[in-house]
Design a protein around this motif. Structure first.
Motif, PDB file in Angstrom:
ATOM      1  N   UNK A 208     100.997  53.129  32.056  1.00 16.60           N
ATOM      2  CA  UNK A 208     101.173  52.278  33.239  1.00 16.60           C
ATOM      3  C   UNK A 208      99.874  51.548  33.572  1.00 16.60           C
ATOM      4  N   UNK A 209      98.758  52.261  33.451  1.00 22.10           N
ATOM      5  CA  UNK A 209      97.459  51.665  33.740  1.00 22.10           C
ATOM      6  C   UNK A 209      97.091  50.596  32.712  1.00 22.10           C
ATOM      7  N   UNK A 210      97.391  50.841  31.434  1.00 18.33           N
ATOM      8  CA  UNK A 210      97.108  49.846  30.403  1.00 18.33           C
ATOM      9  C   UNK A 210      97.927  48.575  30.621  1.00 18.33           C
ATOM     10  N   UNK A 211      99.193  48.747  30.999  1.00 16.36           N
ATOM     11  CA  UNK A 211     100.018  47.577  31.309  1.00 16.36           C
ATOM     12  C   UNK A 211      99.427  46.815  32.491  1.00 16.36           C
ATOM     13  N   UNK A 212      98.879  47.548  33.467  1.00 10.80           N
ATOM     14  CA  UNK A 212      98.230  46.900  34.598  1.00 10.80           C
ATOM     15  C   UNK A 212      97.006  46.102  34.189  1.00 10.80           C
ATOM     16  N   UNK A 213      96.254  46.610  33.231  1.00 10.36           N
ATOM     17  CA  UNK A 213      95.073  45.900  32.734  1.00 10.36           C
ATOM     18  C   UNK A 213      95.464  44.534  32.157  1.00 10.36           C
ATOM     19  N   UNK A 214      96.539  44.509  31.374  1.00 10.99           N
ATOM     20  CA  UNK A 214      96.983  43.241  30.795  1.00 10.99           C
ATOM     21  C   UNK A 214      97.572  42.322  31.864  1.00 10.99           C
ATOM     22  N   UNK A 215      98.202  42.899  32.880  1.00  9.33           N
ATOM     23  CA  UNK A 215      98.704  42.076  33.987  1.00  9.33           C
ATOM     24  C   UNK A 215      97.556  41.405  34.726  1.00  9.33           C
ATOM     25  N   UNK A 216      96.461  42.139  34.912  1.00  7.63           N
ATOM     26  CA  UNK A 216      95.290  41.568  35.573  1.00  7.63           C
ATOM     27  C   UNK A 216      94.708  40.424  34.761  1.00  7.63           C
ATOM     28  N   UNK A 217      94.657  40.586  33.437  1.00  9.74           N
ATOM     29  CA  UNK A 217      94.162  39.511  32.576  1.00  9.74           C
ATOM     30  C   UNK A 217      95.061  38.278  32.687  1.00  9.74           C
ATOM     31  N   UNK A 218      96.372  38.492  32.650  1.00 10.74           N
ATOM     32  CA  UNK A 218      97.310  37.374  32.772  1.00 10.74           C
ATOM     33  C   UNK A 218      97.102  36.637  34.093  1.00 10.74           C
TER      34      UNK A 218
END
Length: 361
Positions: free
Chosen positions: A293-303
């Motif tokens: 979940x945290x890794x998906x959040x990291x990519x969401x922040x980049x997007x």
């Protein structure tokens, strides 16, 4: 009188000695001693005071999350050992109740949340230090850092009861620990105005990266997160159920009419409950779910960061294009040439690339 050069050297050594002694007696995990600024800009004392107050609060939260994370990780080991001992010894209803509580709070997931929070608060602390060192802080930056602190507090709450994150959500969503992107204030480097390091090719490159992040990286971690969540739900239900069956079997042990099957039921169900509980908490399935979940959040922040720059029509309000490209490459574990290769591959013949954007995880 001593020569001026000698006096200056003595002053320099004296100041170095004092700084060394201060460091030796400091108990803080973060060095908050800053070098004297040589620039001629004088910051507003109120702004500086507020920034220091925020920085102290962030440092305190780092320590709090670190300590609580260690404590909750210890809870996981302690509860796991306790539950297994009770299950194997008697498979009583007390073990069932403890297992239900443990499955509800997911100690391994709580520990992972605190580890993430401590890392992100340290990162924020470093950003505040950099802001103080290299420029004249403004009230807008004070507000921005305050919003980031509050967003992190909301994403990773310290209280266990009442504010705990949902451990078995109906849908898996990326973790969000940042506030809404503020309006950009245009940090133009070296007086270069024009397009602030941006051009049509770079914009297209960033759009391709966003597409790959959504299509591959974030989607893959959300898919893995859903699998981990389903496995955790099955284990959380199976453990107490098997323990309950073992407890029922133990009640009839010794009965003339039910003695044989009760013994088998108690032993088999108790052993299976121990295996299930060990796999769930010893294998830290909750922690794995939180990691995905945290890794998906990291990519969401980049997007969100990339799209925020692309949506801003005023180039002077964007992050400098060359610097931003380098940051994106570093976050994905790529060189600038590898980043260009990724975007080139994703647009060949109009077909989507099968390569993931990130090379780090």
């Amino acid at each position: 009188m001593l020569p001026t050069r000698v006096m200056e050297e003595l002053d320099f050594r004296s100041s170095g000695y004092i700084a060394t002694q201060i460091d030796k007696h400091s108990n803080s995990p973060i060095n908050i001693n800053f070098p004297t600024r040589n620039d001629t800009n004088i910051a507003d004392p109120i702004v500086m005071a507020k920034l220091y107050a925020i920085m102290e609060a962030v440092a305190d939260r780092v320590e709090m999350h670190k300590n609580i994370g260690e404590q909750r990780n210890n809870w996981n080991s302690l509860l796991l050992t306790t539950v297994n001992a009770i299950t194997l010894a008697a498979a009583t209803m007390a073990a069932t109740a403890m297992m239900l509580i443990m499955n509800k709070i997911q100690p391994s997931q709580l520990a992972e949340e605190q580890r993430n929070a401590a890392r992100l608060f340290k990162q924020l602390h470093g950003q505040i230090q950099t802001t103080i060192k290299i420029g004249t802080p403004t009230m807008a930056e004070v507000t921005e850092f305050m919003d980031k602190v509050l967003a992190l507090d909301k994403a990773y709450p310290l209280p266990l009861l009442g504010a705990m994150l949902e451990k078995f959500p109906s849908t898996v969503e990326p973790a969000v620990w940042w506030p809404q992107q503020p309006k950009r204030q245009g940090k133009v480097l070296d007086g270069r105005i024009n397009r602030n390091g941006w051009n049509g090719k770079l914009e297209e490159e960033m759009r391709e990266i966003v597409g790959v992040l959504k299509r591959k990286d974030k989607a893959d971690y959300l898919r893995l997160g859903e699998k981990a969540l389903k496995i955790n739900k099955v284990l959380a239900i199976s453990g107490p159920l098997l323990t309950g069956l073992a407890a029922v079997g133990s009640v009839f042990v010794g009965s003339p009419s039910h003695g044989s099957w009760a013994t088998v039921l108690g032993c088999v169900a108790g052993a299976l409950a121990s295996v299930v509980n060990t796999f769930e908490h010893g294998g830290q399935v909750g922690m794995v779910f939180e990691m995905y979940r945290s890794n998906a959040g990291f990519f969401s922040l980049m997007e969100e960061s990339i799209e925020s720059n692309l949506k801003e029509r005023d180039f002077e309000r964007r992050d400098n294009g060359e610097l931003f490209e380098m940051k994106v490459a570093l976050q994905l574990g790529r060189s600038l040439s590898q980043l260009k290769d990724l975007t080139d591959a994703s647009s060949i013949n109009g077909e989507a690339t099968e390569e993931f954007a990130s090379k780090l995880f």
